[in-house]
Structures are given as structure tokens and as C-alpha cells.
Design a protein around this motif. Structure first.
Motif, PDB file in Angstrom:
ATOM      1  N   ARG A   2       0.816  -1.169  -0.077  1.00 52.65           N
ATOM      2  CA  ARG A   2       0.016   0.054   0.187  1.00 52.65           C
ATOM      3  C   ARG A   2       0.727   1.290  -0.064  1.00 52.65           C
ATOM      4  O   ARG A   2       1.815   1.252   0.594  1.00 52.65           O
ATOM      5  CB  ARG A   2      -0.851   0.061   1.339  1.00 52.65           C
ATOM      6  CG  ARG A   2      -2.150  -0.679   1.064  1.00 52.65           C
ATOM      7  CD  ARG A   2      -2.951  -0.690   2.375  1.00 52.65           C
ATOM      8  NE  ARG A   2      -3.497   0.569   2.579  1.00 52.65           N
ATOM      9  CZ  ARG A   2      -4.551   1.066   1.928  1.00 52.65           C
ATOM     10  NH1 ARG A   2      -5.479   0.352   1.392  1.00 52.65           N
ATOM     11  NH2 ARG A   2      -5.254   2.026   2.460  1.00 52.65           N
ATOM     12  N   GLY A   3       0.327   2.095  -0.700  1.00 52.28           N
ATOM     13  CA  GLY A   3       1.066   3.418  -0.777  1.00 52.28           C
ATOM     14  C   GLY A   3       0.937   4.197   0.712  1.00 52.28           C
ATOM     15  O   GLY A   3       0.013   3.980   1.403  1.00 52.28           O
ATOM     16  N   ASN A   4       1.718   5.391   0.841  1.00 48.46           N
ATOM     17  CA  ASN A   4       1.457   6.192   1.954  1.00 48.46           C
ATOM     18  C   ASN A   4       0.487   7.245   1.730  1.00 48.46           C
ATOM     19  O   ASN A   4       0.474   7.807   0.875  1.00 48.46           O
ATOM     20  CB  ASN A   4       2.949   6.823   2.316  1.00 48.46           C
ATOM     21  CG  ASN A   4       4.030   5.757   2.598  1.00 48.46           C
ATOM     22  OD1 ASN A   4       3.747   4.773   3.508  1.00 48.46           O
ATOM     23  ND2 ASN A   4       5.410   6.074   2.202  1.00 48.46           N
ATOM     24  N   SER A 178      11.336  16.426   2.152  1.00 50.04           N
ATOM     25  CA  SER A 178      12.120  15.471   2.812  1.00 50.04           C
ATOM     26  C   SER A 178      11.239  14.511   3.618  1.00 50.04           C
ATOM     27  O   SER A 178      11.397  13.354   3.947  1.00 50.04           O
ATOM     28  CB  SER A 178      13.089  16.050   3.979  1.00 50.04           C
ATOM     29  OG  SER A 178      13.134  17.625   4.057  1.00 50.04           O
ATOM     30  N   ILE A 179      10.070  14.966   4.123  1.00 47.08           N
ATOM     31  CA  ILE A 179       9.224  14.276   4.932  1.00 47.08           C
ATOM     32  C   ILE A 179       8.688  13.176   3.836  1.00 47.08           C
ATOM     33  O   ILE A 179       8.395  11.845   4.209  1.00 47.08           O
ATOM     34  CB  ILE A 179       7.765  15.112   5.451  1.00 47.08           C
ATOM     35  CG1 ILE A 179       8.396  16.047   6.518  1.00 47.08           C
ATOM     36  CG2 ILE A 179       6.750  14.210   5.803  1.00 47.08           C
ATOM     37  CD1 ILE A 179       7.330  16.974   6.894  1.00 47.08           C
ATOM     38  N   GLY A 183       9.254   8.819   3.700  1.00 46.73           N
ATOM     39  CA  GLY A 183       8.117   7.896   3.688  1.00 46.73           C
ATOM     40  C   GLY A 183       8.515   6.635   2.693  1.00 46.73           C
ATOM     41  O   GLY A 183       8.099   5.391   2.669  1.00 46.73           O
ATOM     42  N   THR A 184       9.404   7.266   1.572  1.00 44.35           N
ATOM     43  CA  THR A 184       9.801   6.260   0.603  1.00 44.35           C
ATOM     44  C   THR A 184      10.572   5.195   1.046  1.00 44.35           C
ATOM     45  O   THR A 184      10.888   4.170   0.404  1.00 44.35           O
ATOM     46  CB  THR A 184      10.224   6.750  -0.679  1.00 44.35           C
ATOM     47  OG1 THR A 184      11.217   7.326  -0.509  1.00 44.35           O
ATOM     48  CG2 THR A 184       9.186   7.982  -1.207  1.00 44.35           C
ATOM     49  N   VAL A 185      11.110   5.277   2.215  1.00 44.70           N
ATOM     50  CA  VAL A 185      12.136   4.309   2.793  1.00 44.70           C
ATOM     51  C   VAL A 185      11.527   3.366   3.881  1.00 44.70           C
ATOM     52  O   VAL A 185      12.312   2.745   4.565  1.00 44.70           O
ATOM     53  CB  VAL A 185      13.471   4.936   3.082  1.00 44.70           C
ATOM     54  CG1 VAL A 185      14.259   5.291   1.894  1.00 44.70           C
ATOM     55  CG2 VAL A 185      13.457   5.982   3.938  1.00 44.70           C
ATOM     56  N   ALA A 192       8.613  -5.355  -2.218  1.00 46.05           N
ATOM     57  CA  ALA A 192       8.864  -6.057  -3.429  1.00 46.05           C
ATOM     58  C   ALA A 192      10.488  -6.169  -3.385  1.00 46.05           C
ATOM     59  O   ALA A 192      10.954  -6.929  -3.568  1.00 46.05           O
ATOM     60  CB  ALA A 192       8.252  -5.557  -4.738  1.00 46.05           C
ATOM     61  N   ARG A 193      10.985  -4.873  -3.344  1.00 44.91           N
ATOM     62  CA  ARG A 193      12.470  -4.682  -3.501  1.00 44.91           C
ATOM     63  C   ARG A 193      13.393  -5.742  -2.567  1.00 44.91           C
ATOM     64  O   ARG A 193      14.354  -6.294  -2.666  1.00 44.91           O
ATOM     65  CB  ARG A 193      12.739  -3.223  -3.344  1.00 44.91           C
ATOM     66  CG  ARG A 193      14.396  -3.033  -3.714  1.00 44.91           C
ATOM     67  CD  ARG A 193      14.749  -2.749  -5.052  1.00 44.91           C
ATOM     68  NE  ARG A 193      15.984  -2.996  -5.546  1.00 44.91           N
ATOM     69  CZ  ARG A 193      16.962  -2.301  -5.454  1.00 44.91           C
ATOM     70  NH1 ARG A 193      16.802  -1.156  -4.927  1.00 44.91           N
ATOM     71  NH2 ARG A 193      18.052  -2.507  -5.583  1.00 44.91           N
ATOM     72  N   ILE A 194      12.556  -5.620  -1.131  1.00 47.63           N
ATOM     73  CA  ILE A 194      13.209  -6.212  -0.099  1.00 47.63           C
ATOM     74  C   ILE A 194      13.341  -7.766  -0.368  1.00 47.63           C
ATOM     75  O   ILE A 194      14.173  -8.552  -0.233  1.00 47.63           O
ATOM     76  CB  ILE A 194      12.582  -6.082   1.290  1.00 47.63           C
ATOM     77  CG1 ILE A 194      12.840  -4.451   1.744  1.00 47.63           C
ATOM     78  CG2 ILE A 194      13.308  -6.838   2.560  1.00 47.63           C
ATOM     79  CD1 ILE A 194      12.243  -3.867   2.821  1.00 47.63           C
TER      80      ILE A 194
END
Ligand code: ADP
Ligand code: 5GP
Length: 205
Positions: A2-4, A178-179, A183-185, A192-194
Motif C-alpha cells: 500500500r502507498g503512504n 524530506s518528509i 516515507g519512501t524508505v 517487493a525490493r526487499i
């Protein structure tokens, strides 16, 4: 995945729209939720881009059908966030940003776990008044009412995860960026990447 979900609130005239426009230009994957409102378009505003401008009966019909994630009355007009768009985008894995008032922010925070709420403050009351007048888009009585509402709204800063004082515009844009970037990390945002990386080690996430 899910997105943030990001919620941005600010007293009218603080510079929220200006900051958001910059943010959306640099984060092309971030989806802005266009709200519905019964207020009339201001000069330069377009239906479907700034708001979906609608009449009261249509808006209330949508309320009855449960089509809003949240809605509220602000300065005698109704404003609401379409549930369909937000759900769809978050489920697809896209991040979504809402520009909503303090009443709406409270509703969304209670409904969507993990939503990040950001409050933008003007440097002072006098500066807020100056910016509202400078914008020259509303008659004096509307500006006076917006300033009165602002006095109440700023008390809600405690409900937010981040506060940005919009003094120097460039700094405020950088802070909001920056906020959103941080959130993207978040782990859930990179599942999926992990999994791919762990698989390359021969393991399973
Ligand atoms: P909001 O969306 O919060 O109602 P706007 O983005 O329309 O506010 O900004 C109100 C006015 O203040 C605009 O004329 C905008 O150019 C100006 N403004 C925004 N940020 C700043 C800033 N940091 N310093 C000075 N003026 C600003
Ligand atoms: P404006 O009339 O200046 O565009 O917006 C007035 C206020 O309504 C602002 O605080 C803005 O953030 C808020 N607002 C805009 N869209 C929505 C919405 O969908 N829901 C709620 N609750 N507030 C909104």
C-alpha cells in the motif's frame, strides 16, 4: 503493497497551495486527491484540477452514498475527499496527498492507520493577513472570516506529526519534500525490493 497517505493542513493563506504545487512538480508519482467543494471557483481555478466544484444537493447525495472518506463544513461551504480515488491509489501502491482542513485531518487519521499529518503555520498572524490580502482573490469580509477561523485552527497543531513554519518558501518546500522522501524508505513501501534482495541471498522475506 500500500502507498503512504499524507495529510496537509494549514490556515488559509499560509502558503499550502504554493508549497504543494512545488512538491507535486518534483514528485511525479505522488497523487494529489482533488476534493469536492460547494464553494465557487476562484479566479484561475479549474474544475477537476483544483476541485470538483459541485452544488450542495449533489454533495449531500454523495455523503448519503458514503462516497467520502471524510467531509467537513468550512466557512459555510462543504468540502470532501472522494473515497474511491484515495482507496484505488493506495491499493495500487501509489502515495497520495490530501489538502484538507483540521476537521477532515482528524477523521482521516482515525480511519487510516499510518497516515502522516503535516501542519503548515504562517510565521505570524500579521504575515497571514498580509498574504491573504496580497493574494487579492477574496473580498475583505471573506478574508476577515478566514482570519477568525485561523485563530481556532492553529490550536489543532498537536494532532499533527510534523509542523512546518512557512517563513522562507524554499525551506518549507525542502522540508515537505524530506518528509515525503523519508516515507519512501519505510519497509512496507519497499516490500517487493526487499523480497528480491533476500531472494538473491537464497532466503525468503
Ligand atoms: P493557501 O493555499 O495556504 O491558502 P497560498 O499558497 O495561496 O495559500 O498562498 C497565499 C499567498 O502567500 C500567495 O500570494 C503566495 O504567493 C504567498 N506565499 C506563500 N508562501 C509564502 C512565503 N513563504 N513567503 C511569502 N509569501 C508566501
Ligand atoms: P479553500 O477554500 O481555501 O480552497 O479551502 C478552505 C479549507 O478547506 C482549507 O483548509 C482546505 O485545506 C480545506 N479543504 C479543501 N479540501 C478539503 C476536503 O476535501 N476536506 C476537508 N475537510 N477540507 C478541505
Amino acid at each position: 503493497m500500500r502507498g503512504n497517505l499524507y495529510i496537509v493542513s494549514a490556515p488559509s493563506g499560509s502558503g499550502k497551495t504554493t508549497i504543494l504545487q512545488h512538491l507535486l512538480r518534483s514528485f511525479t508519482d505522488l497523487k494529489f486527491s482533488v476534493s469536492y467543494t460547494t464553494r465557487r471557483p476562484r479566479q484561475g481555478e479549474h474544475n477537476g484540477t483544483d476541485y470538483f466544484f459541485t452544488d450542495r444537493a449533489t454533495f449531500l447525495g454523495m455523503v448519503e452514498r458514503g462516497q467520502f472518506l471524510e467531509w467537513a463544513e468550512f466557512n459555510g461551504e462543504l468540502y470532501g475527499t472522494g473515497r474511491g480515488f484515495v482507496d484505488e491509489q493506495l491499493e495500487t501502491g501509489n502515495d497520495v496527498i490530501l489538502d484538507i482542513d483540521v476537521q477532515g485531518a482528524k477523521q482521516v487519521k482515525s480511519k487510516i492507520q499510518g497516515a502522516t499529518a503535516i501542519f503548515i503555520l504562517p510565521p505570524s498572524f500579521v504575515e497571514l493577513e498580509r498574504r491573504l490580502k496580497l493574494r487579492m482573490l477574496e473580498p475583505d469580509d471573506v478574508i476577515r472570516r478566514r482570519l477568525e477561523i485561523a485563530k481556532c485552527e492553529i490550536q489543532f497543531y498537536r494532532d499533527y506529526d510534523y509542523i512546518i513554519v512557512n517563513d522562507v518558501l524554499e525551506n518549507s518546500i525542502l522540508l515537505l519534500e524530506s518528509i515525503v522522501r523519508s516515507g519512501t524508505v519505510k519497509p512496507q513501501r519497499q516490500q517487493a525490493r526487499i523480497e528480491e534482495i533476500i531472494a538473491s541471498f537464497g532466503g525468503r522475506a
